[in-house]
Design a protein around this motif. Structure first.
Motif, PDB file in Angstrom:
ATOM      1  N   LEU A   1       0.825  -1.210   0.000  1.00 56.63           N
ATOM      2  CA  LEU A   1       0.000   0.000   0.000  1.00 56.63           C
ATOM      3  C   LEU A   1       0.858   1.259   0.000  1.00 56.63           C
ATOM      4  CD1 LEU A   1      -2.879  -1.225   2.309  1.00 56.63           C
ATOM      5  CD2 LEU A   1      -2.943  -0.877  -0.160  1.00 56.63           C
ATOM      6  N   LEU A   2       1.989   1.220   0.694  1.00 54.06           N
ATOM      7  CA  LEU A   2       2.902   2.369   0.656  1.00 54.06           C
ATOM      8  C   LEU A   2       3.462   2.554  -0.758  1.00 54.06           C
ATOM      9  CD1 LEU A   2       4.962   1.935   3.969  1.00 54.06           C
ATOM     10  CD2 LEU A   2       3.034   3.468   3.559  1.00 54.06           C
ATOM     11  N   ALA A   3       3.845   1.462  -1.378  1.00 54.15           N
ATOM     12  CA  ALA A   3       4.400   1.540  -2.743  1.00 54.15           C
ATOM     13  C   ALA A   3       3.331   2.006  -3.722  1.00 54.15           C
ATOM     14  CB  ALA A   3       4.963   0.182  -3.162  1.00 54.15           C
ATOM     15  N   ALA A   4       2.089   1.571  -3.506  1.00 55.22           N
ATOM     16  CA  ALA A   4       0.982   2.025  -4.366  1.00 55.22           C
ATOM     17  C   ALA A   4       0.809   3.533  -4.215  1.00 55.22           C
ATOM     18  CB  ALA A   4      -0.306   1.294  -4.000  1.00 55.22           C
ATOM     19  N   ARG A   5       0.874   4.002  -2.980  1.00 61.08           N
ATOM     20  CA  ARG A   5       0.745   5.457  -2.722  1.00 61.08           C
ATOM     21  C   ARG A   5       1.815   6.222  -3.485  1.00 61.08           C
ATOM     22  NH1 ARG A   5      -0.633   9.860  -2.648  1.00 61.08           N
ATOM     23  NH2 ARG A   5      -0.426  11.428  -1.033  1.00 61.08           N
ATOM     24  N   ASN A   6       2.999   5.667  -3.499  1.00 62.56           N
ATOM     25  CA  ASN A   6       4.115   6.315  -4.192  1.00 62.56           C
ATOM     26  C   ASN A   6       3.888   6.384  -5.698  1.00 62.56           C
ATOM     27  OD1 ASN A   6       6.746   7.515  -3.882  1.00 62.56           O
ATOM     28  ND2 ASN A   6       7.562   5.740  -4.983  1.00 62.56           N
ATOM     29  N   GLU A   7       3.013   5.496  -6.201  1.00 59.25           N
ATOM     30  CA  GLU A   7       2.669   5.484  -7.642  1.00 59.25           C
ATOM     31  C   GLU A   7       1.448   6.348  -7.926  1.00 59.25           C
ATOM     32  OE1 GLU A   7       4.240   3.858 -10.108  1.00 59.25           O
ATOM     33  OE2 GLU A   7       5.644   2.666  -8.923  1.00 59.25           O
ATOM     34  N   GLY A   8       0.943   7.062  -6.894  1.00 59.01           N
ATOM     35  CA  GLY A   8      -0.288   7.838  -7.083  1.00 59.01           C
ATOM     36  C   GLY A   8      -1.534   6.973  -6.994  1.00 59.01           C
ATOM     37  N   LEU A   9      -1.372   5.737  -6.510  1.00 52.78           N
ATOM     38  CA  LEU A   9      -2.515   4.838  -6.366  1.00 52.78           C
ATOM     39  C   LEU A   9      -2.898   4.738  -4.898  1.00 52.78           C
ATOM     40  CD1 LEU A   9      -1.331   2.013  -8.784  1.00 52.78           C
ATOM     41  CD2 LEU A   9      -2.946   3.868  -9.264  1.00 52.78           C
ATOM     42  N   GLY A  10      -3.954   3.997  -4.625  1.00 50.68           N
ATOM     43  CA  GLY A  10      -4.366   3.781  -3.246  1.00 50.68           C
ATOM     44  C   GLY A  10      -5.041   2.435  -3.112  1.00 50.68           C
ATOM     45  N   GLY A  11      -5.328   2.055  -1.902  1.00 53.07           N
ATOM     46  CA  GLY A  11      -5.985   0.768  -1.662  1.00 53.07           C
ATOM     47  C   GLY A  11      -6.340   0.653  -0.202  1.00 53.07           C
ATOM     48  N   THR A  12      -6.874  -0.491   0.161  1.00 52.85           N
ATOM     49  CA  THR A  12      -7.234  -0.736   1.562  1.00 52.85           C
ATOM     50  C   THR A  12      -6.815  -2.139   1.948  1.00 52.85           C
ATOM     51  OG1 THR A  12      -9.142   0.743   1.505  1.00 52.85           O
ATOM     52  CG2 THR A  12      -9.179  -0.940   3.171  1.00 52.85           C
ATOM     53  N   LEU A  13      -6.292  -2.225   3.165  1.00 54.67           N
ATOM     54  CA  LEU A  13      -6.012  -3.552   3.708  1.00 54.67           C
ATOM     55  C   LEU A  13      -7.338  -4.086   4.232  1.00 54.67           C
ATOM     56  CD1 LEU A  13      -3.011  -4.320   6.067  1.00 54.67           C
ATOM     57  CD2 LEU A  13      -5.109  -5.657   6.020  1.00 54.67           C
ATOM     58  N   THR A  14      -7.927  -5.056   3.567  1.00 53.95           N
ATOM     59  CA  THR A  14      -9.182  -5.630   4.071  1.00 53.95           C
ATOM     60  C   THR A  14      -8.963  -7.075   4.492  1.00 53.95           C
ATOM     61  OG1 THR A  14     -10.155  -6.626   2.085  1.00 53.95           O
ATOM     62  CG2 THR A  14     -10.418  -4.235   2.345  1.00 53.95           C
ATOM     63  N   THR A  15      -9.750  -7.451   5.514  1.00 55.77           N
ATOM     64  CA  THR A  15      -9.614  -8.819   6.026  1.00 55.77           C
ATOM     65  C   THR A  15     -10.948  -9.564   5.999  1.00 55.77           C
ATOM     66  OG1 THR A  15      -9.796  -7.797   8.214  1.00 55.77           O
ATOM     67  CG2 THR A  15      -7.595  -8.406   7.488  1.00 55.77           C
ATOM     68  N   PHE A  16     -11.962  -8.958   5.374  1.00 48.00           N
ATOM     69  CA  PHE A  16     -13.283  -9.586   5.324  1.00 48.00           C
ATOM     70  C   PHE A  16     -13.236 -11.006   4.752  1.00 48.00           C
ATOM     71  CE2 PHE A  16     -15.324  -5.139   4.834  1.00 48.00           C
ATOM     72  CZ  PHE A  16     -15.647  -5.084   6.173  1.00 48.00           C
ATOM     73  N   VAL A  17     -12.334 -11.243   3.825  1.00 42.59           N
ATOM     74  CA  VAL A  17     -12.304 -12.565   3.176  1.00 42.59           C
ATOM     75  C   VAL A  17     -11.917 -13.684   4.131  1.00 42.59           C
ATOM     76  CG1 VAL A  17     -11.870 -12.054   0.743  1.00 42.59           C
ATOM     77  CG2 VAL A  17      -9.970 -12.065   2.331  1.00 42.59           C
ATOM     78  N   ALA A  18     -11.218 -13.322   5.225  1.00 39.63           N
ATOM     79  CA  ALA A  18     -10.641 -14.365   6.080  1.00 39.63           C
ATOM     80  C   ALA A  18     -11.697 -15.279   6.700  1.00 39.63           C
ATOM     81  CB  ALA A  18      -9.813 -13.729   7.187  1.00 39.63           C
ATOM     82  N   ALA A  19     -12.866 -14.725   7.029  1.00 40.20           N
ATOM     83  CA  ALA A  19     -13.885 -15.528   7.714  1.00 40.20           C
ATOM     84  C   ALA A  19     -14.385 -16.682   6.844  1.00 40.20           C
ATOM     85  CB  ALA A  19     -15.044 -14.633   8.159  1.00 40.20           C
ATOM     86  N   LYS A  20     -14.261 -16.542   5.546  1.00 41.43           N
ATOM     87  CA  LYS A  20     -14.694 -17.619   4.633  1.00 41.43           C
ATOM     88  C   LYS A  20     -13.481 -18.248   3.952  1.00 41.43           C
ATOM     89  CE  LYS A  20     -19.218 -17.271   4.913  1.00 41.43           C
ATOM     90  NZ  LYS A  20     -20.068 -18.312   5.441  1.00 41.43           N
ATOM     91  N   GLU A  21     -12.436 -18.387   4.707  1.00 44.40           N
ATOM     92  CA  GLU A  21     -11.180 -18.859   4.118  1.00 44.40           C
ATOM     93  C   GLU A  21     -11.305 -20.173   3.328  1.00 44.40           C
ATOM     94  OE1 GLU A  21      -6.988 -18.345   5.869  1.00 44.40           O
ATOM     95  OE2 GLU A  21      -7.442 -20.437   6.272  1.00 44.40           O
ATOM     96  N   PRO A  22     -12.026 -21.194   3.832  1.00 41.60           N
ATOM     97  CA  PRO A  22     -12.096 -22.436   3.037  1.00 41.60           C
ATOM     98  C   PRO A  22     -12.653 -22.202   1.635  1.00 41.60           C
ATOM     99  CG  PRO A  22     -12.881 -22.801   5.280  1.00 41.60           C
ATOM    100  CD  PRO A  22     -12.699 -21.317   5.131  1.00 41.60           C
ATOM    101  N   ASP A  23     -13.692 -21.365   1.532  1.00 40.72           N
ATOM    102  CA  ASP A  23     -14.283 -21.089   0.208  1.00 40.72           C
ATOM    103  C   ASP A  23     -13.317 -20.295  -0.668  1.00 40.72           C
ATOM    104  OD1 ASP A  23     -16.933 -22.184   0.795  1.00 40.72           O
ATOM    105  OD2 ASP A  23     -17.032 -20.537   2.227  1.00 40.72           O
ATOM    106  N   VAL A  24     -12.635 -19.339  -0.042  1.00 37.10           N
ATOM    107  CA  VAL A  24     -11.673 -18.523  -0.805  1.00 37.10           C
ATOM    108  C   VAL A  24     -10.547 -19.420  -1.318  1.00 37.10           C
ATOM    109  CG1 VAL A  24     -10.052 -16.580  -0.674  1.00 37.10           C
ATOM    110  CG2 VAL A  24     -12.242 -16.457   0.524  1.00 37.10           C
TER     111      VAL A  24
END
Ligand SMILES: Cc1cc2nc3c(=O)[nH]c(=O)nc-3n(C[C@H](O)[C@H](O)[C@H](O)COP(=O)(O)O)c2cc1C
Length: 223
Positions: free
Chosen positions: A149-172
């Motif tokens: 995310l820091l490197a993305a910021r340096n490229e003028g980009l952005g993002g979010t660290l999300t963890t919502f996927v973790a609860a359904k880890e077997p399906d993911v």
């Protein structure tokens, strides 16, 4: 960008312009992010660059129940998904949740989505015998995720660290062919933010830094 600027302005971007993120930009981001630390320098990370539309569509229903509980617990005044004071939320409260528009889609349909996994067979989990939820294992993967995310910021980009996927880890794992010994650590939607925040809301140093003991004096040296 200057280091302090990057550190102080890398916010959680969740709304993106309709501009693609090329493989070469992504490669440059990862080329710098790979210098993150990990326990014993084992570098157990893997990155899955999710571009396939069907796979992104499939992520939505996997994330939705976790978001629903999150929002219901916030509404009930709880710290969501907490293990110290678990919230008691009934089905009625879950059913009553109204999602803000595009709450899930803006994440799963960001210009690019990165899934970050970590190889647990190389991670030193020093707190594994303690009677609390583990935190040490994450220390071998989240510095890497944050570096992205820091490197993305340096490229003028952005993002979010999300963890919502973790609860359904077997399906993911099934959807993305992730082996058993890997944990799904994060999903990072990345793109060009529609607006750039520059003033992030954070507690001052006095709120968290003390000398010698947890209840010691605040660290001196402030204004
Ligand atoms: C461990 C962790 C998990 C997070 N999980 C989510 C998530 O699942 N969904 C989401 O939208 N944001 C998630 N976030 C983003 C936080 O909400 C965000 O970093 C925080 O609110 C600060 O936002 P700001 O930098 O824009 O001020 C997570 C952040 C961290 C560090």
């Amino acid at each position: 960008m200057e280091l302090h600027d990057v550190m102080r302005t890398t916010f959680a971007a969740r709304e993106f312009a309709d501009e693609p993120v090329s493989d070469s930009v992504l490669r440059r981001i990862l080329e710098n992010a790979r210098f993150a630390p990990s326990g014993g320098n084992r570098q157990g990370w893997r990155v899955i660059v999710v571009r396939d539309a069907a796979k992104r569509d499939a992520l939505g229903p996997l994330i939705e129940p976790t978001c629903r509980r999150y929002l219901a617990e916030v509404k009930a005044g709880a710290n969501p998904w907490n293990t110290v004071s678990p919230a008691r939320i009934d089905q009625e409260a879950l059913d009553a949740v109204v999602f803000p528009p595009r709450f899930v889609e803006r994440l799963t349909h960001a210009p690019v989505v990165l899934l970050i996994t970590v190889d647990l067979s190389v991670v030193a989990s020093m707190d594994q015998h303690l009677a609390r939820v583990g935190v040490i294992s994450g220390a071998s993967i989240y510095p890497f995720a944050w570096n992205i995310l820091l490197a993305a910021r340096n490229e003028g980009l952005g993002g979010t660290l999300t963890t919502f996927v973790a609860a359904k880890e077997p399906d993911v794992k099934a959807l993305f062919h992730i082996p058993d010994h890997h944990a799904v650590a994060a999903m990072l939607p990345i793109g060009k933010p529609v607006k750039q925040l520059t003033r992030l809301r954070r507690n001052p140093v006095n709120a968290f830094a003390t000398v010698d003991t947890f209840d010691g004096d605040s660290l001196a040296g402030g204004q």
